[in-house]
Design an enzyme around this catalytic site. Structure first.
Site, PDB file in Angstrom:
ATOM      1  N   VAL A 102      50.534  80.166 -24.949  1.00 57.67           N
ATOM      2  CA  VAL A 102      49.504  80.134 -25.807  1.00 57.67           C
ATOM      3  C   VAL A 102      50.138  79.947 -27.277  1.00 57.67           C
ATOM      4  O   VAL A 102      49.481  79.559 -28.138  1.00 57.67           O
ATOM      5  CB  VAL A 102      48.741  81.375 -25.857  1.00 57.67           C
ATOM      6  N   ALA A 258      56.026  87.281 -22.496  1.00 57.07           N
ATOM      7  CA  ALA A 258      54.772  86.772 -22.216  1.00 57.07           C
ATOM      8  C   ALA A 258      54.470  85.520 -22.710  1.00 57.07           C
ATOM      9  O   ALA A 258      54.872  84.910 -23.929  1.00 57.07           O
ATOM     10  CB  ALA A 258      53.484  87.788 -22.893  1.00 57.07           C
ATOM     11  N   ASP A 259      53.735  84.577 -21.786  1.00 57.56           N
ATOM     12  CA  ASP A 259      53.214  83.330 -22.209  1.00 57.56           C
ATOM     13  C   ASP A 259      51.835  83.136 -22.829  1.00 57.56           C
ATOM     14  O   ASP A 259      51.398  82.464 -23.612  1.00 57.56           O
ATOM     15  CB  ASP A 259      53.217  82.192 -21.278  1.00 57.56           C
ATOM     16  N   ARG A 260      50.981  84.053 -22.438  1.00 55.13           N
ATOM     17  CA  ARG A 260      49.525  84.574 -22.902  1.00 55.13           C
ATOM     18  C   ARG A 260      49.152  85.835 -22.477  1.00 55.13           C
ATOM     19  O   ARG A 260      49.430  86.218 -21.427  1.00 55.13           O
ATOM     20  CB  ARG A 260      48.777  83.420 -22.321  1.00 55.13           C
ATOM     21  N   ALA A 268      50.059  86.923 -18.623  1.00 57.78           N
ATOM     22  CA  ALA A 268      50.684  85.698 -17.893  1.00 57.78           C
ATOM     23  C   ALA A 268      52.341  85.725 -18.350  1.00 57.78           C
ATOM     24  O   ALA A 268      52.458  85.572 -19.483  1.00 57.78           O
ATOM     25  CB  ALA A 268      50.237  84.439 -18.198  1.00 57.78           C
TER      26      ALA A 268
END
Length: 384
Positions: A102, A258-260, A268
């Site tokens: 994100v 975290a990626d999102r 995620a």
């Protein structure tokens, strides 16, 4: 020793370290177009949500800088509407490179806002382009400072948590992390690995543990390289050994990036994170997510709405490295297949989602969020 870096930027020159060749070979790859930046992100020559966002933003700055210096200005600088059409298309294209991260979307939205605000203020195309150049560079420049803030917040929260539980941390705390979240995944210092670095720098860390999530996965190799470079005591374990580690060693926390992050705190992150979270809950080990505000997606209510990128099936069948034994110290890499050829039915997601109920704390550069007693989700409003 000096920390590793993922991106070098000087005026309109832009380079990244080719992470596909690490840890055995350090080679910088020059990026000369938005298309090359897109390819580097998609093929994972650069990885880590903050680093991806920085490269995308810097590639736009480079593109516009070169356009402003051109002897014959390109057509998209002829009017505000032409510039808007061109930049909107460019940002939409960059966003397709890694849809789960994100931060990439946050960077493109930030540049879109700068573009729209400048047009609304009645500025001419060259002025608008100059503002976009400055904003693109700011996306990358601001990353290091906020990483150090969140690392300190997270480290101090953990130390207080350990003290409140009456645990013995006289020799320092032991922290497990998943995937790479250090300088190679950001513009510098790191998020979850930044927390580990902070604990090491303040002499509060005993040992860092990190998982090898799959034979082909590069993240753990990069973590190994970063910890070795920073001379932080560390141990690599296979992700299938996390339960055994928790049974036989005192681990004070699991810290991940975290990626999102969804509005309720569902997170995620690299595949294997959910496994570690379930095991941490079973052993009553705090599970901490450390990530910048740009990773929080308030438009996504929970983890079920997070798009999960699936990598090509072939990647799960291959492993890359240098020959062993290697008495000559050669760095030439070879790639081998570790499964039968023509194998069908390969499940290869890049990420999994850890439910908020398994997460003890979420940390951004603005502070630490914990759940209300009895709540399954987070109120993230104080830290975004």
């Amino acid at each position: 020793m000096a920390p590793l870096i993922s991106i070098k930027s000087d005026d309109d020159k832009l380079e990244i370290v080719n992470q596909l060749l690490l840890p055995h070979k350090t080679e910088f790859l020059e990026i000369n177009s938005v298309e090359e930046a897109h390819d580097a992100i998609k093929t994972m020559k650069i990885r880590g949500a903050p680093a991806i966002a920085s490269l995308a933003a810097l590639s736009v700055s480079q593109h516009l800088t070169r356009a402003l210096r051109a002897a014959e200005p390109p057509a998209f600088l002829s009017s505000p509407s032409a510039l808007k059409s061109h930049i909107d298309t460019t940002l939409a294209y960059l966003f397709t490179a890694r849809p789960t991260a994100v931060n990439l979307g946050a960077a493109t939205r930030r540049l879109t806002k700068t573009l729209d605000d400048a047009i609304a203020a009645g500025k001419v195309p060259r002025e608008i382009a100059q503002e976009l150049v400055a904003e693109g560079r700011a996306v990358a420049d601001e990353d290091v400072g906020r990483n150090k803030l969140m690392a300190k917040w997270a480290g101090e929260w953990l130390l207080q948590r350990v003290a409140d539980r009456g645990l013995d941390a006289s020799k320092g705390v032991n922290v497990l992390t998943v995937c790479n979240t250090g300088s190679l995944a950001t513009s510098g210092y790191g998020t979850a690995l930044g927390m580990i670095t902070y604990l090491h720098e303040t002499r509060k860390l005993q040992k860092a543990y990190f998982t090898q999530t799959a034979p082909y996965h590069q993240g753990s190799r990069l973590t190994a390289l970063e910890l070795q470079t920073l001379q932080i005591p560390s141990v690599m374990i296979c992700d299938t050994m996390v339960g055994s580690l928790f049974q036989h060693h005192e681990i004070h926390a699991v810290a991940v990036g975290a990626d999102r992050i969804a509005r309720n705190g569902d997170t995620a992150n690299k595949i294997g994170t959910y496994n570690a979270a379930v095991l941490a809950a079973r052993h009553k080990i705090p599970f901490i997510v450390v990530a910048p505000i740009s990773t929080v997606d308030l438009d996504v209510h929970d983890g079920s709405q997070i798009p999960i990128e699936h990598r090509p099936a072939l990647e799960a069948c291959l492993v890359r490295g240098i020959r062993y034994p290697n008495e000559g110290g050669e760095t030439e890499q070879v790639q081998v297949m570790i499964t039968p050829q023509g194998l069908e039915g390969i499940y290869n997601p890049s990420f999994d989602v850890t439910p908020a109920e398994l997460i003890s704390a979420i940390v951004t550069e603005k502070g630490v969020a914990v759940k209300e007693k009895g709540a399954e989700g987070f109120d993230l409003s104080p830290i975004v």
